[in-house]
Scaffold this motif. Sequence first.
Motif, PDB file in Angstrom:
ATOM      1  N   LYS A  48     -45.121  80.929  39.705  1.00  0.00           N
ATOM      2  CA  LYS A  48     -43.995  81.642  39.088  1.00  0.00           C
ATOM      3  C   LYS A  48     -43.448  82.711  40.036  1.00  0.00           C
ATOM      4  N   ILE A  49     -44.359  83.322  40.797  1.00  0.00           N
ATOM      5  CA  ILE A  49     -43.931  84.354  41.747  1.00  0.00           C
ATOM      6  C   ILE A  49     -43.098  83.701  42.852  1.00  0.00           C
ATOM      7  N   ALA A  97     -37.891  82.676  45.395  1.00  0.00           N
ATOM      8  CA  ALA A  97     -36.909  81.761  45.993  1.00  0.00           C
ATOM      9  C   ALA A  97     -35.523  82.008  45.395  1.00  0.00           C
ATOM     10  N   VAL A  98     -35.462  82.165  44.071  1.00  0.00           N
ATOM     11  CA  VAL A  98     -34.164  82.429  43.439  1.00  0.00           C
ATOM     12  C   VAL A  98     -33.619  83.784  43.910  1.00  0.00           C
ATOM     13  N   SER A  99     -34.507  84.781  43.981  1.00  0.00           N
ATOM     14  CA  SER A  99     -34.058  86.121  44.392  1.00  0.00           C
ATOM     15  C   SER A  99     -33.498  86.097  45.809  1.00  0.00           C
ATOM     16  N   MET A 100     -34.148  85.326  46.695  1.00  0.00           N
ATOM     17  CA  MET A 100     -33.643  85.275  48.070  1.00  0.00           C
ATOM     18  C   MET A 100     -32.311  84.535  48.113  1.00  0.00           C
ATOM     19  N   CYS A 101     -32.155  83.493  47.317  1.00  0.00           N
ATOM     20  CA  CYS A 101     -30.857  82.795  47.270  1.00  0.00           C
ATOM     21  C   CYS A 101     -29.768  83.772  46.827  1.00  0.00           C
ATOM     22  N   GLU A 102     -30.089  84.559  45.787  1.00  0.00           N
ATOM     23  CA  GLU A 102     -29.073  85.492  45.281  1.00  0.00           C
ATOM     24  C   GLU A 102     -28.745  86.550  46.336  1.00  0.00           C
ATOM     25  N   LYS A 142     -37.420  92.212  41.320  1.00  0.00           N
ATOM     26  CA  LYS A 142     -38.035  93.135  40.346  1.00  0.00           C
ATOM     27  C   LYS A 142     -37.539  92.819  38.944  1.00  0.00           C
ATOM     28  N   ASN A 143     -36.283  92.469  38.872  1.00  0.00           N
ATOM     29  CA  ASN A 143     -35.678  92.144  37.582  1.00  0.00           C
ATOM     30  C   ASN A 143     -36.361  90.927  36.946  1.00  0.00           C
ATOM     31  N   TYR A 144     -36.622  89.917  37.750  1.00  0.00           N
ATOM     32  CA  TYR A 144     -37.312  88.727  37.226  1.00  0.00           C
ATOM     33  C   TYR A 144     -38.794  89.022  36.965  1.00  0.00           C
ATOM     34  N   TYR A 145     -39.360  89.831  37.825  1.00  0.00           N
ATOM     35  CA  TYR A 145     -40.814  90.056  37.824  1.00  0.00           C
ATOM     36  C   TYR A 145     -41.304  90.738  36.539  1.00  0.00           C
ATOM     37  N   MET A 162     -40.769  83.233  32.964  1.00  0.00           N
ATOM     38  CA  MET A 162     -39.934  82.591  33.995  1.00  0.00           C
ATOM     39  C   MET A 162     -38.425  82.737  33.735  1.00  0.00           C
ATOM     40  N   PRO A 163     -37.938  83.977  33.686  1.00  0.00           N
ATOM     41  CA  PRO A 163     -36.507  84.180  33.406  1.00  0.00           C
ATOM     42  C   PRO A 163     -35.589  83.596  34.493  1.00  0.00           C
ATOM     43  N   HIS A 164     -36.190  83.262  35.626  1.00  0.00           N
ATOM     44  CA  HIS A 164     -35.401  82.746  36.754  1.00  0.00           C
ATOM     45  C   HIS A 164     -35.277  81.225  36.728  1.00  0.00           C
ATOM     46  N   LEU A 165     -35.901  80.581  35.740  1.00  0.00           N
ATOM     47  CA  LEU A 165     -36.037  79.118  35.788  1.00  0.00           C
ATOM     48  C   LEU A 165     -34.690  78.376  35.837  1.00  0.00           C
ATOM     49  N   GLU A 166     -33.757  78.791  34.984  1.00  0.00           N
ATOM     50  CA  GLU A 166     -32.474  78.070  34.954  1.00  0.00           C
ATOM     51  C   GLU A 166     -31.774  78.166  36.309  1.00  0.00           C
TER      52      GLU A 166
END
Length: 320
Positions: free
Chosen positions: A146-147, A152-157, A250-253, A259-263
């Motif tokens: 999950k981390i 990965a999503v955070s770096m894309c953003e 941090k927001n997702y963490y 897993m708020p980043h899943l979508e």
Amino acid sequence: MRKSLIINDILKEICKGKIVSGGLLASKLGVSRTAVWKAVNALRADGYFISGLGGGYVLAPENRRLCGEQLSAVTGENIVFFEETVSTNEEIKSLAELGEKEFTVAVARAQSGGKGRQGRKFYSPEGGLYFSVLLRPALSPADCLKITTAAAVSMCEAIEAVAKKDCKIKWVNDIFIKDKKVCGILTEGVLDGESGGLKYAVLGVGLNVSLPKGGFNSAIEDTADSLFQTNAAPSLVYCALLDNFIKCFKNYYKDIKDMPHLESYKKRSYLDGKKVTYVKDGKAHTATACGISEKGELIVKEKGKEILLSSGEVRVSGYE
Ligand code: BTN
């Protein structure tokens, strides 16, 4: 000794984007104006781009030399900076054992022994942004995935905000721009000897920001790329990438269990619809990737049957 302390203090003062007068620097640091002037010249000789208009100093937007002081000023985080180290993941492990606080970030301009997944080396010459974050999550060791997916999503953003480029995620931890890898992520969980639970986790990220001076090494030159086609992007770009990444992560963490980043992860999946190969129990398989599960596993279809992959490496067929 004293000289290097002045230099660090001056860097700290002039990297906040505002011109600071020589007089103010001298009185703040308790040194003479000549000492300030000499220290600024030493910093310039060391490669820092410092504007000096009207007797005041500021680290110029064109500055290309990254330093811990600027990273701390921009991100507000506890940054431990290395010109070069073996591996920032290893640095964070040492700091974690000394009781360092969560979200301490080790950053290096280069690594001599950067670690990648599957025991591979991660090529880490100057030009990249190499960092590791100390995490003390209330997760089971199996949940470390999950981390990695949130990172990965955070770096894309972060890349999309700073470099304005579209990113895809090749399950589980690689970030791709136009079919080339620009970033890899390695999360290492350290277990508590007694409970077997997670003592802490180290989130390591290696991002190719600028092109390495001698180019990528021959093993990855056809498959790797950097965000910018220059040998030296401004240091502010590195700071903005790290800052955006940390804020987003941090927001997702805070709700990482859910897993708020899943979508956002699913939307960016690079492998969807691609023919892939993977090895399971020592046997090579060919399948078609068809999505990401609610747990972040890769869903592949093989001989009409859906299979969930939770670890290991998947390759796109015909792509090494
Ligand atoms: C991979 O692509 O296999 C993962 C690469 C992870 C590299 C980063 S760079 C910063 C941190 N320190 C390391 O030694 N590895 C990670």
